[in-house]
Design a protein around this motif. Structure first.
Motif, PDB file in Angstrom:
ATOM      1  N   GLY A 150      -3.317   5.163  -6.611  1.00 13.35           N
ATOM      2  CA  GLY A 150      -3.602   5.779  -5.319  1.00 13.35           C
ATOM      3  C   GLY A 150      -4.763   5.111  -4.616  1.00 13.35           C
ATOM      4  O   GLY A 150      -4.699   4.826  -3.414  1.00 13.35           O
ATOM      5  N   LEU A 200      -4.410   3.057  -1.144  1.00 15.38           N
ATOM      6  CA  LEU A 200      -5.187   3.437   0.036  1.00 15.38           C
ATOM      7  C   LEU A 200      -6.096   2.306   0.494  1.00 15.38           C
ATOM      8  O   LEU A 200      -6.304   2.119   1.699  1.00 15.38           O
ATOM      9  N   GLY A 242       0.815  -1.215   0.000  1.00 15.71           N
ATOM     10  CA  GLY A 242       0.000   0.000   0.000  1.00 15.71           C
ATOM     11  C   GLY A 242       0.843   1.258   0.000  1.00 15.71           C
ATOM     12  O   GLY A 242       0.591   2.197  -0.749  1.00 15.71           O
ATOM     13  N   VAL A 265       1.079   4.054  -3.073  1.00 21.49           N
ATOM     14  CA  VAL A 265       0.828   5.487  -2.849  1.00 21.49           C
ATOM     15  C   VAL A 265       2.020   6.305  -3.344  1.00 21.49           C
ATOM     16  O   VAL A 265       1.851   7.372  -3.946  1.00 21.49           O
ATOM     17  N   GLN A 267      -5.962   0.607   4.128  1.00 18.24           N
ATOM     18  CA  GLN A 267      -7.173   0.493   4.938  1.00 18.24           C
ATOM     19  C   GLN A 267      -7.333  -0.941   5.435  1.00 18.24           C
ATOM     20  O   GLN A 267      -7.675  -1.175   6.588  1.00 18.24           O
TER      21      GLN A 267
END
Length: 73
Positions: free
Chosen positions: A40, A44, A17, A21, A48
């Motif tokens: 992105g 994300l 992740g 990003v 999460q």
């Protein structure tokens, strides 16, 4: 929501992740906005999953990568 992401799976999601990003930020700086948006959102989403220890895909497929340590959390 019951936890279904843990251990090495959680670490891998967090690392991937963060990497996605960073790729999204680089793509945005180079003017590739659609690529930045896609990576992105994916990054994300993985972050999460790693943070909440829950993945909807795992839930639908009946996958649980947590280990029962015997304690109530």
């Amino acid at each position: 929501m019951e936890r279904n992401v843990g251990g090495l799976d959680r670490i891998a999601r967090g690392v991937l992740g963060i990497w996605l990003v960073a790729v999204a930020a680089a793509a945005y700086r180079n003017g590739k906005r659609s690529r930045a948006a896609i990576t992105g959102i994916a990054g994300l989403g993985l972050l999460q999953n790693a943070t909440t220890c829950f993945c909807g895909g795992n839930y639908l497929l009946g996958i649980d990568t947590t280990t029962d340590s015997g304690g109530d959390e």
